[in-house]
Scaffold this active site. Structure first.
Site, short mmCIF file in Angstrom:
data_model
loop_
_atom_site.label_atom_id
_atom_site.label_comp_id
_atom_site.label_asym_id
_atom_site.label_seq_id
_atom_site.Cartn_x
_atom_site.Cartn_y
_atom_site.Cartn_z
N GLU A 85 -13.37 -15.94 -20.82
CA GLU A 85 -14.47 -15.02 -20.51
C GLU A 85 -14.30 -13.69 -21.22
O GLU A 85 -13.20 -13.15 -21.28
CB GLU A 85 -14.47 -14.70 -19.01
CG GLU A 85 -14.87 -15.84 -18.16
CD GLU A 85 -14.97 -15.42 -16.70
OE1 GLU A 85 -15.11 -16.30 -15.87
OE2 GLU A 85 -14.90 -14.22 -16.42
N CYS A 98 -14.41 -6.18 -22.77
CA CYS A 98 -13.37 -6.57 -21.81
C CYS A 98 -12.92 -7.98 -22.19
O CYS A 98 -13.71 -8.92 -22.18
CB CYS A 98 -14.00 -6.54 -20.41
SG CYS A 98 -12.91 -7.12 -19.13
N CYS A 105 -4.42 -17.26 -14.43
CA CYS A 105 -3.38 -16.25 -14.25
C CYS A 105 -2.41 -16.75 -13.19
O CYS A 105 -2.82 -17.34 -12.20
CB CYS A 105 -3.98 -14.91 -13.82
SG CYS A 105 -2.76 -13.59 -13.67
N CYS A 109 -3.19 -12.86 -7.33
CA CYS A 109 -3.79 -11.81 -6.48
C CYS A 109 -4.93 -12.45 -5.67
O CYS A 109 -5.78 -13.14 -6.23
CB CYS A 109 -4.29 -10.65 -7.33
SG CYS A 109 -2.99 -9.97 -8.37
N CYS A 112 -8.85 -11.98 -6.49
CA CYS A 112 -9.26 -12.13 -7.88
C CYS A 112 -9.60 -13.59 -8.17
O CYS A 112 -8.80 -14.49 -7.89
CB CYS A 112 -8.12 -11.65 -8.78
SG CYS A 112 -8.33 -12.11 -10.51
N GLU A 161 -2.91 -11.94 -17.17
CA GLU A 161 -2.02 -10.79 -17.14
C GLU A 161 -1.47 -10.61 -18.56
O GLU A 161 -0.58 -11.36 -18.99
CB GLU A 161 -0.89 -11.05 -16.11
CG GLU A 161 0.27 -10.08 -16.15
CD GLU A 161 -0.15 -8.60 -16.16
OE1 GLU A 161 -1.00 -8.19 -15.36
OE2 GLU A 161 0.41 -7.86 -16.98
N CYS A 332 -13.70 -10.40 -13.00
CA CYS A 332 -12.64 -11.23 -13.52
C CYS A 332 -12.68 -12.71 -13.08
O CYS A 332 -12.46 -13.02 -11.92
CB CYS A 332 -11.38 -10.56 -13.00
SG CYS A 332 -9.87 -11.08 -13.66
N1 SAH Z 1 -4.08 -8.84 -14.87
C1 SAH Z 1 -4.43 -7.53 -15.21
C2 SAH Z 1 -5.71 -7.44 -16.01
C3 SAH Z 1 -6.85 -8.33 -15.60
S1 SAH Z 1 -7.59 -7.96 -14.03
C4 SAH Z 1 -4.51 -6.66 -13.95
O1 SAH Z 1 -4.46 -7.20 -12.86
O2 SAH Z 1 -4.58 -5.45 -14.11
C5 SAH Z 1 -8.43 -6.45 -14.41
C6 SAH Z 1 -8.81 -5.62 -13.20
O3 SAH Z 1 -9.83 -6.30 -12.42
C7 SAH Z 1 -7.64 -5.38 -12.26
O4 SAH Z 1 -7.56 -4.00 -11.94
C8 SAH Z 1 -8.02 -6.21 -11.06
O5 SAH Z 1 -7.46 -5.73 -9.88
C9 SAH Z 1 -9.53 -6.14 -11.07
N2 SAH Z 1 -10.16 -7.20 -10.26
C10 SAH Z 1 -9.82 -8.48 -10.16
N3 SAH Z 1 -10.63 -9.14 -9.32
C11 SAH Z 1 -11.54 -8.25 -8.88
C12 SAH Z 1 -12.65 -8.33 -7.99
N4 SAH Z 1 -12.98 -9.46 -7.39
N5 SAH Z 1 -13.36 -7.19 -7.74
C13 SAH Z 1 -13.03 -6.03 -8.38
N6 SAH Z 1 -11.99 -5.90 -9.23
C14 SAH Z 1 -11.25 -7.00 -9.48
FE1 SF4 Z 2 -4.01 -10.40 -10.43
FE2 SF4 Z 2 -4.95 -9.46 -12.77
FE3 SF4 Z 2 -4.00 -11.98 -12.57
FE4 SF4 Z 2 -6.29 -11.36 -11.39
S1 SF4 Z 2 -5.89 -11.35 -13.56
S2 SF4 Z 2 -4.59 -12.57 -10.50
S3 SF4 Z 2 -5.92 -9.24 -10.74
S4 SF4 Z 2 -2.84 -10.10 -12.28
#
Ligand code: SAH
Ligand code: SF4
Length: 342
Positions: A85, A98, A105, A109, A112, A161, A332
């Site tokens: 994406e 982006c 990943c 989290c 996410c 990540e 994301c």
């Molecule tokens: N893995 C890295 C980069 C990708 S995620 C990281 O976690 O920073 C990029 C950003 O999107 C992160 O700050 C993450 O917390 C946020 N994010 C992920 N899922 C989300 C959601 N459902 N709503 C809002 N922000 C989200």
């Molecule tokens: Fe967490 Fe970033 Fe991976 Fe989503 S993409 S699971 S926010 S580390």
């Protein structure tokens, strides 16, 4: 595949051609990317025919347009069936892309969509950089009205990540800077707090921006939202972010996805402001974009305002990030999730 090869080794893919052809091709790939090899007007037709099928390491599977045309979200299909994406966002003085660094990943989290899907594989440097090239090729023919017709900013905030895929992330950044001519300061690496990768990035010669996704200051709560906190606890993450700031002289940003009843208390706002002050960081708050596999919801608007007001009162420098592309599943991993379930 042309973008998979290092730009310096492109000649190996064209052994029969004179070296100036390699320079011309490099120009078409990195300086003035085009969507189709037919547009590489200074190359002979036979060569364009050879290049055509090798041009992109993926094909466009789906495009969604949101925010009245200023946001575009692409789902690319790689040759092995993996899906990537990428989201393009036009603003008055910048065009931000982006990008994804992994398919899925492994960090898990809970809020996410990418994390909920698990880890599939790393993206190669070529697959990462091709997202930027594709956006530039697209913008050359279809600019976003009132926005620069070229990617001015890149953020690693798509799937994955980036610092857990260090080698390829690094190489993609190198190509963006050295071959595409982007400035390091226009590139932002966002990390969940993958400390070994943060340390390596400190050692690099580039002043790229670092965004650290914090989400909670309370260790047990952070571990719940961001399980990797068990391995790289928040104190280590914050100390490394501070080292980054001191080594590069670039303000780190702290990302905070606000989730109702999870990390939206006054106590969290006060804790976050203290951390931000301590390391001279900027705070970016974004209200949760709900995902299909979780019952988490964003707080209501008044509560978001209150959280921001507390941060400000406590001396933090804070921005409430707009939820661009909510109408097109732009959070994301969400487009892939939608595609998988339909
Ligand atoms: N893995 C890295 C980069 C990708 S995620 C990281 O976690 O920073 C990029 C950003 O999107 C992160 O700050 C993450 O917390 C946020 N994010 C992920 N899922 C989300 C959601 N459902 N709503 C809002 N922000 C989200
Ligand atoms: Fe967490 Fe970033 Fe991976 Fe989503 S993409 S699971 S926010 S580390």
């Amino acid at each position: 595949m042309l973008y998979i090869a290092e730009p310096e080794n492109l000649g190996d893919l064209l052994p029969e051609e004179p070296s100036y052809r390699t320079d011309q091709l490099k120009n078409w790939l990195y300086k003035h990317p085009v969507l189709s090899a037919d547009e590489m007007t200074n190359l002979p037709t036979a060569l364009r025919d050879t290049i055509g099928p090798q041009l992109w390491p993926f094909e466009l599977a789906q495009e969604q347009v949101g925010d009245g045309g200023s946001t575009r979200k692409w789902l690319f299909l790689c040759t092995d069936g993996a899906q990537i994406e990428t989201v393009l966002m036009g603003y008055a003085n910048r065009t931000t892309l982006c990008i994804s660094s992994q398919v899925g990943c492994a960090m898990g989290c809970t809020f996410c969509a990418t994390g909920q899907f698990g880890f599939d594989r790393h993206l190669s440097a070529g697959e990462i950089v091709a997202q930027v090239a594709y956006a530039n090729a697209y913008l050359a023919s279809t600019p976003i009205p009132r926005s620069p017709a070229r990617v001015t900013n890149v953020v690693f905030m798509g799937m994955g990540e980036p610092l857990a895929n260090y080698k390829h992330t690094r190489e993609s950044i190198r190509r963006m800077i050295e071959t595409m001519g982007m400035s390091a300061r226009s590139i932002t690496v966002s990390t969940v707090g993958f400390v070994p990768g943060m340390r390596k990035l400190i050692e690099e010669p580039w002043q790229v921006n670092l965004a650290v996704s914090l989400h909670s200051t309370i260790p047990s709560e952070r571990t719940k939202l961001v399980p990797i906190n068990d391995r790289y606890p928040i104190d280590q993450v914050v100390a490394t972010a501070k080292d980054y700031f001191e080594a590069k002289g670039r303000r780190v940003s702290l990302e905070w996805t606000l989730i109702a009843g999870e990390n939206d208390s006054d106590e969290e706002a006060v804790g976050l402001a203290a951390i931000a002050r301590g390391i001279h960081a900027h705070v970016n708050v974004i209200a949760l974009n709900p995902t299909p596999l979780s019952t988490d919801r964003p707080p209501d608007r008044d509560h978001v305002r209150r959280f921001i007001a507390t941060l400000t009162r406590e001396g933090a420098n804070v921005t409430l990030r707009d939820t661009r592309g909510q109408d097109i599943d732009a959070a994301c991993g969400q487009l892939r999730l939608r595609a998988a379930s339909s």
